[in-house]
Motif scaffolding. Sequence first.
Motif, PDB file in Angstrom:
ATOM      1  N   ALA A 145      59.080 113.313  32.052  1.00 52.70           N
ATOM      2  CA  ALA A 145      57.777 113.632  31.714  1.00 52.70           C
ATOM      3  C   ALA A 145      56.912 114.385  32.878  1.00 52.70           C
ATOM      4  O   ALA A 145      56.370 115.418  32.669  1.00 52.70           O
ATOM      5  CB  ALA A 145      57.102 112.570  31.398  1.00 52.70           C
ATOM      6  N   ALA A 146      57.212 113.934  34.042  1.00 54.45           N
ATOM      7  CA  ALA A 146      56.305 114.419  35.372  1.00 54.45           C
ATOM      8  C   ALA A 146      56.931 115.927  35.501  1.00 54.45           C
ATOM      9  O   ALA A 146      55.836 116.892  35.813  1.00 54.45           O
ATOM     10  CB  ALA A 146      56.906 113.586  36.795  1.00 54.45           C
ATOM     11  N   TYR A 147      57.884 116.122  35.411  1.00 56.48           N
ATOM     12  CA  TYR A 147      58.515 117.660  35.575  1.00 56.48           C
ATOM     13  C   TYR A 147      57.923 118.442  34.586  1.00 56.48           C
ATOM     14  O   TYR A 147      57.630 119.707  34.714  1.00 56.48           O
ATOM     15  CB  TYR A 147      60.024 117.762  35.697  1.00 56.48           C
ATOM     16  N   ALA A 148      57.972 117.873  33.286  1.00 51.75           N
ATOM     17  CA  ALA A 148      57.738 118.781  32.223  1.00 51.75           C
ATOM     18  C   ALA A 148      56.125 118.892  32.217  1.00 51.75           C
ATOM     19  O   ALA A 148      55.648 120.177  31.926  1.00 51.75           O
ATOM     20  CB  ALA A 148      57.909 117.992  30.890  1.00 51.75           C
ATOM     21  N   ILE A 149      55.276 118.106  32.719  1.00 51.96           N
ATOM     22  CA  ILE A 149      53.736 118.043  32.802  1.00 51.96           C
ATOM     23  C   ILE A 149      53.405 119.131  34.054  1.00 51.96           C
ATOM     24  O   ILE A 149      52.745 119.916  33.875  1.00 51.96           O
ATOM     25  CB  ILE A 149      53.193 116.898  33.103  1.00 51.96           C
ATOM     26  N   ALA A 150      53.992 118.861  35.040  1.00 50.52           N
ATOM     27  CA  ALA A 150      53.745 119.793  36.058  1.00 50.52           C
ATOM     28  C   ALA A 150      54.078 121.181  35.672  1.00 50.52           C
ATOM     29  O   ALA A 150      53.340 122.160  36.480  1.00 50.52           O
ATOM     30  CB  ALA A 150      54.762 119.442  37.380  1.00 50.52           C
ATOM     31  N   THR A 151      55.276 121.438  35.127  1.00 53.06           N
ATOM     32  CA  THR A 151      55.457 122.621  34.709  1.00 53.06           C
ATOM     33  C   THR A 151      54.608 123.413  33.811  1.00 53.06           C
ATOM     34  O   THR A 151      54.344 124.807  33.671  1.00 53.06           O
ATOM     35  CB  THR A 151      57.076 122.773  34.141  1.00 53.06           C
ATOM     36  N   VAL A 195      48.803 112.017  27.636  1.00 52.48           N
ATOM     37  CA  VAL A 195      49.820 112.645  27.906  1.00 52.48           C
ATOM     38  C   VAL A 195      50.596 111.677  28.873  1.00 52.48           C
ATOM     39  O   VAL A 195      52.027 111.791  29.011  1.00 52.48           O
ATOM     40  CB  VAL A 195      49.362 113.963  29.050  1.00 52.48           C
ATOM     41  N   TYR A 196      50.078 110.753  29.534  1.00 53.04           N
ATOM     42  CA  TYR A 196      50.928 109.759  30.415  1.00 53.04           C
ATOM     43  C   TYR A 196      51.368 108.383  29.820  1.00 53.04           C
ATOM     44  O   TYR A 196      51.830 107.557  30.605  1.00 53.04           O
ATOM     45  CB  TYR A 196      50.238 109.543  31.589  1.00 53.04           C
ATOM     46  N   ARG A 197      51.175 108.232  28.554  1.00 52.22           N
ATOM     47  CA  ARG A 197      51.641 106.999  27.871  1.00 52.22           C
ATOM     48  C   ARG A 197      52.992 107.181  27.631  1.00 52.22           C
ATOM     49  O   ARG A 197      53.877 108.243  27.472  1.00 52.22           O
ATOM     50  CB  ARG A 197      50.987 107.053  26.582  1.00 52.22           C
ATOM     51  N   TRP A 198      53.551 105.770  27.612  1.00 51.19           N
ATOM     52  CA  TRP A 198      55.090 105.787  27.554  1.00 51.19           C
ATOM     53  C   TRP A 198      55.300 105.548  25.938  1.00 51.19           C
ATOM     54  O   TRP A 198      54.574 105.159  25.232  1.00 51.19           O
ATOM     55  CB  TRP A 198      55.465 104.337  28.112  1.00 51.19           C
ATOM     56  N   PRO A 199      56.493 106.442  25.687  1.00 50.14           N
ATOM     57  CA  PRO A 199      56.868 106.321  24.147  1.00 50.14           C
ATOM     58  C   PRO A 199      57.194 104.996  23.707  1.00 50.14           C
ATOM     59  O   PRO A 199      57.537 104.121  24.163  1.00 50.14           O
ATOM     60  CB  PRO A 199      58.226 106.914  24.453  1.00 50.14           C
ATOM     61  N   SER A 200      56.323 104.742  22.199  1.00 57.32           N
ATOM     62  CA  SER A 200      56.281 103.284  22.030  1.00 57.32           C
ATOM     63  C   SER A 200      57.804 102.663  21.505  1.00 57.32           C
ATOM     64  O   SER A 200      58.088 101.579  21.444  1.00 57.32           O
ATOM     65  CB  SER A 200      55.509 103.361  20.702  1.00 57.32           C
ATOM     66  N   ASP A 201      58.725 103.826  21.225  1.00 58.63           N
ATOM     67  CA  ASP A 201      59.995 103.317  20.781  1.00 58.63           C
ATOM     68  C   ASP A 201      61.056 103.339  21.916  1.00 58.63           C
ATOM     69  O   ASP A 201      62.371 103.251  21.888  1.00 58.63           O
ATOM     70  CB  ASP A 201      60.582 104.168  19.588  1.00 58.63           C
ATOM     71  N   LEU A 202      60.535 103.484  23.178  1.00 58.73           N
ATOM     72  CA  LEU A 202      61.711 103.612  24.386  1.00 58.73           C
ATOM     73  C   LEU A 202      61.755 102.203  25.095  1.00 58.73           C
ATOM     74  O   LEU A 202      60.511 101.824  25.321  1.00 58.73           O
ATOM     75  CB  LEU A 202      61.339 105.015  25.252  1.00 58.73           C
ATOM     76  N   TYR A 209      53.781 111.786  38.420  1.00 58.24           N
ATOM     77  CA  TYR A 209      54.573 110.571  38.503  1.00 58.24           C
ATOM     78  C   TYR A 209      53.717 109.398  38.633  1.00 58.24           C
ATOM     79  O   TYR A 209      53.920 108.360  38.161  1.00 58.24           O
ATOM     80  CB  TYR A 209      55.672 110.582  39.770  1.00 58.24           C
ATOM     81  N   ARG A 210      52.848 109.376  39.518  1.00 56.17           N
ATOM     82  CA  ARG A 210      51.730 108.264  39.929  1.00 56.17           C
ATOM     83  C   ARG A 210      51.033 107.856  38.720  1.00 56.17           C
ATOM     84  O   ARG A 210      50.517 106.960  38.386  1.00 56.17           O
ATOM     85  CB  ARG A 210      51.045 108.600  40.959  1.00 56.17           C
ATOM     86  N   ARG A 211      50.635 109.007  37.699  1.00 57.52           N
ATOM     87  CA  ARG A 211      49.967 108.732  36.515  1.00 57.52           C
ATOM     88  C   ARG A 211      50.456 108.227  35.285  1.00 57.52           C
ATOM     89  O   ARG A 211      49.574 107.779  34.513  1.00 57.52           O
ATOM     90  CB  ARG A 211      48.966 110.170  36.138  1.00 57.52           C
ATOM     91  N   ILE A 212      51.683 108.446  35.339  1.00 53.93           N
ATOM     92  CA  ILE A 212      52.341 107.564  34.105  1.00 53.93           C
ATOM     93  C   ILE A 212      52.320 106.094  34.203  1.00 53.93           C
ATOM     94  O   ILE A 212      52.643 105.554  35.125  1.00 53.93           O
ATOM     95  CB  ILE A 212      54.037 108.139  34.124  1.00 53.93           C
ATOM     96  N   GLY A 230      53.061 102.385  32.062  1.00 51.65           N
ATOM     97  CA  GLY A 230      53.891 101.763  30.958  1.00 51.65           C
ATOM     98  C   GLY A 230      55.537 101.647  31.369  1.00 51.65           C
ATOM     99  O   GLY A 230      56.081 101.767  30.644  1.00 51.65           O
ATOM    100  N   PRO A 231      55.806 101.179  32.485  1.00 52.56           N
ATOM    101  CA  PRO A 231      55.032 100.703  33.574  1.00 52.56           C
ATOM    102  C   PRO A 231      54.623 101.732  34.667  1.00 52.56           C
ATOM    103  O   PRO A 231      55.407 102.639  34.708  1.00 52.56           O
ATOM    104  CB  PRO A 231      55.987  99.782  34.453  1.00 52.56           C
ATOM    105  N   ALA A 232      53.634 101.575  35.352  1.00 50.65           N
ATOM    106  CA  ALA A 232      53.329 102.607  36.728  1.00 50.65           C
ATOM    107  C   ALA A 232      54.383 102.436  37.585  1.00 50.65           C
ATOM    108  O   ALA A 232      54.963 101.489  37.874  1.00 50.65           O
ATOM    109  CB  ALA A 232      52.012 102.307  37.107  1.00 50.65           C
ATOM    110  N   CYS A 233      54.539 103.361  38.491  1.00 49.98           N
ATOM    111  CA  CYS A 233      55.388 103.436  39.699  1.00 49.98           C
ATOM    112  C   CYS A 233      54.850 102.949  40.886  1.00 49.98           C
ATOM    113  O   CYS A 233      53.758 102.690  41.090  1.00 49.98           O
ATOM    114  CB  CYS A 233      55.747 104.869  40.194  1.00 49.98           C
ATOM    115  N   VAL A 234      55.561 102.016  41.493  1.00 54.71           N
ATOM    116  CA  VAL A 234      55.408 101.396  42.766  1.00 54.71           C
ATOM    117  C   VAL A 234      56.036 102.390  43.863  1.00 54.71           C
ATOM    118  O   VAL A 234      57.194 102.587  43.852  1.00 54.71           O
ATOM    119  CB  VAL A 234      55.837 100.048  42.725  1.00 54.71           C
ATOM    120  N   THR A 235      55.049 103.097  44.659  1.00 53.67           N
ATOM    121  CA  THR A 235      55.569 103.783  45.853  1.00 53.67           C
ATOM    122  C   THR A 235      55.990 103.178  46.748  1.00 53.67           C
ATOM    123  O   THR A 235      55.527 102.395  47.289  1.00 53.67           O
ATOM    124  CB  THR A 235      54.314 104.773  46.048  1.00 53.67           C
TER     125      THR A 235
END
Length: 265
Positions: free
Chosen positions: A154-160, A176-183, A231-234, A236-241
């Motif tokens: 998702a991060a690479y696709a959104i940035a592009t 746009v940053y939500r996690w797919p419900s079936d994944l 990356y940081r905005r996605i 479900g769950p969010a990233c821990v840097t």
Amino acid sequence: MDMSKEYCVVPSEAPEHHPSTLSIINSDVFYSFEDAYEVIKKCGDIIPEATSVMELLPSRAEARSKPDFPVIVIEGLDATGKTTLTESLRDSLGATLLRSPPQCMSPLRARFDQEPPLIRRAFYALGNYITAEQVGQEGMKAPVIVDRFWHSTAAYAIATAVSGPVCNLPAEGSEVYRWPSDLLQPSLVVLLTLDPEERKRRLRDRGQGKTEEEQELDHNQLFRLKVEEAYRRIAGPACVTVDASPSADQVLQQVRLLIRGKCHL
């Protein structure tokens, strides 16, 4: 006859979304197995390899309950130390190590990397579902470490897809940053970050071939900033840097502490 005209310029409210973000959903980022599957399925007549992709897919994708053991995803740009960290975690935790896209898709990547963005993105989206199927099986027996997952896709696709500066990205909290419900959702996502100059030095030392997007990261600072912010905005769950600049052993210990706190391992 001369006629004079007077014009008045007045301010207008900024649009809710930058125009380049309007078509991201299900064209650059896919939020369900079925949406990505339909794109690849329709390619069968013109891309013979599409059939090979569909043969790799699970029979159906459903929102799964979490496996018995924790699932830890390690994210980050190339040369941030993902491979070293994931292998160290595998050995120290007695875990299974998986990658996304999975190894079974590697022979097909060069073919789909040549395709238009819609087809290429659908291919990589389905790679996450194949990995999720593997995670579901292995996670019943031991902890699972995953080298990249949906966050990267998702991060690479959104940035592009989003042109211009970082401020043009969809606002934090956007769908746009939500996690797919079936994944399948991981227990913890760690994002490794590194000073740009240090990352470039590591890339030079590696001397490996890079994808088009990785080459873009090397010479386009703006693109790199957009990827990192996405990356940081996605959620479900969010990233821990985690700062990846210390030694590999120090980074491993820091991540082990995170896993112990979040996953009780």
